[in-house]
Design an enzyme around this catalytic site. Sequence first.
Site, PDB file in Angstrom:
ATOM      1  CG  ASP A  32      -2.065   0.947   1.113  1.00  0.00           C
ATOM      2  OD1 ASP A  32      -3.227   0.485   1.093  1.00  0.00           O
ATOM      3  OD2 ASP A  32      -1.821   2.173   1.040  1.00  0.00           O
ATOM      4  CG  ASN A  89     -12.334  -0.744   4.226  1.00  0.00           C
ATOM      5  OD1 ASN A  89     -12.725  -1.181   5.309  1.00  0.00           O
ATOM      6  ND2 ASN A  89     -11.136  -0.192   4.078  1.00  0.00           N
ATOM      7  CB  VAL A  98      -9.253   1.810  -4.808  1.00  0.00           C
ATOM      8  CG1 VAL A  98      -8.961   1.263  -6.200  1.00  0.00           C
ATOM      9  CG2 VAL A  98      -8.233   2.889  -4.442  1.00  0.00           C
ATOM     10  CG  HIS A 102      -8.727  -2.970  -2.226  1.00  0.00           C
ATOM     11  ND1 HIS A 102      -9.704  -2.302  -2.926  1.00  0.00           N
ATOM     12  CD2 HIS A 102      -8.528  -2.255  -1.094  1.00  0.00           C
ATOM     13  CE1 HIS A 102     -10.069  -1.223  -2.258  1.00  0.00           C
ATOM     14  NE2 HIS A 102      -9.373  -1.175  -1.134  1.00  0.00           N
TER      15      HIS A 102
HETATM   16  P1  AMP Z   1      -9.704   1.376   0.639  1.00  0.00           P
HETATM   17  O1  AMP Z   1      -9.727   2.731   1.299  1.00  0.00           O
HETATM   18  O2  AMP Z   1     -10.093   0.245   1.527  1.00  0.00           O
HETATM   19  O3  AMP Z   1     -10.462   1.396  -0.665  1.00  0.00           O
HETATM   20  O4  AMP Z   1      -8.178   1.094   0.300  1.00  0.00           O
HETATM   21  C1  AMP Z   1      -7.547   1.619  -0.824  1.00  0.00           C
HETATM   22  C2  AMP Z   1      -6.074   1.597  -0.532  1.00  0.00           C
HETATM   23  O5  AMP Z   1      -5.369   1.724  -1.747  1.00  0.00           O
HETATM   24  C3  AMP Z   1      -5.592   2.721   0.380  1.00  0.00           C
HETATM   25  O6  AMP Z   1      -5.008   2.161   1.548  1.00  0.00           O
HETATM   26  C4  AMP Z   1      -4.566   3.467  -0.474  1.00  0.00           C
HETATM   27  O7  AMP Z   1      -3.466   3.918   0.275  1.00  0.00           O
HETATM   28  C5  AMP Z   1      -4.178   2.419  -1.483  1.00  0.00           C
HETATM   29  N1  AMP Z   1      -3.703   2.895  -2.772  1.00  0.00           N
HETATM   30  C6  AMP Z   1      -4.301   3.792  -3.582  1.00  0.00           C
HETATM   31  N2  AMP Z   1      -3.601   3.926  -4.722  1.00  0.00           N
HETATM   32  C7  AMP Z   1      -2.540   3.091  -4.619  1.00  0.00           C
HETATM   33  C8  AMP Z   1      -1.440   2.776  -5.472  1.00  0.00           C
HETATM   34  N3  AMP Z   1      -1.296   3.355  -6.679  1.00  0.00           N
HETATM   35  N4  AMP Z   1      -0.516   1.876  -5.040  1.00  0.00           N
HETATM   36  C9  AMP Z   1      -0.652   1.293  -3.831  1.00  0.00           C
HETATM   37  N5  AMP Z   1      -1.679   1.540  -2.984  1.00  0.00           N
HETATM   38  C10 AMP Z   1      -2.605   2.434  -3.366  1.00  0.00           C
END
Ligand code: AMP
Length: 116
Positions: A32, A89, A98, A102
């Site tokens: 992350d 989530n 996102v 995941h």
């Molecule tokens: P969520 O808030 O559960 O949707 O988690 C999305 C996660 O994706 C967050 O912890 C972000 O820090 C992570 N994230 C977003 N863009 C990237 C990226 N390009 N590479 C790695 N992690 C990312």
Amino acid sequence: MDGTGCIFCRIASGQMAADIVAEDDLVVAFRDLSAQAPTHILLIPRQHLRSAAELTEEHGPMLGRLFATAARLALDEGVARDGFRVVTNSGPAAGQSVDHLHFHLLGGRSFSWPPG
Ligand code: AMP
């Protein structure tokens, strides 16, 4: 939705850089960008699914692979013995930011329960 414009689809296809720690034909795992624990790895299916709300029984093989990968990475990262958390989530109330399914693998510190 086919995943056009999805950043996690771009990572899975190699179009966008990421610190990938494991990948195979079904899943990709990468660190992350904004780590919330000493170990913070995201595990995603290559297939674009918006969230856990889209999962059905047909996704069983992918989920089995994904959780087996999480368990192996927890061992590799040295967090399996003390404990770790795997969480997803789904939707705005849960804080999903996102829209590609995941799972967060978090370890290396203690976590409170219930989550905020
Ligand atoms: P969520 O808030 O559960 O949707 O988690 C999305 C996660 O994706 C967050 O912890 C972000 O820090 C992570 N994230 C977003 N863009 C990237 C990226 N390009 N590479 C790695 N992690 C990312």
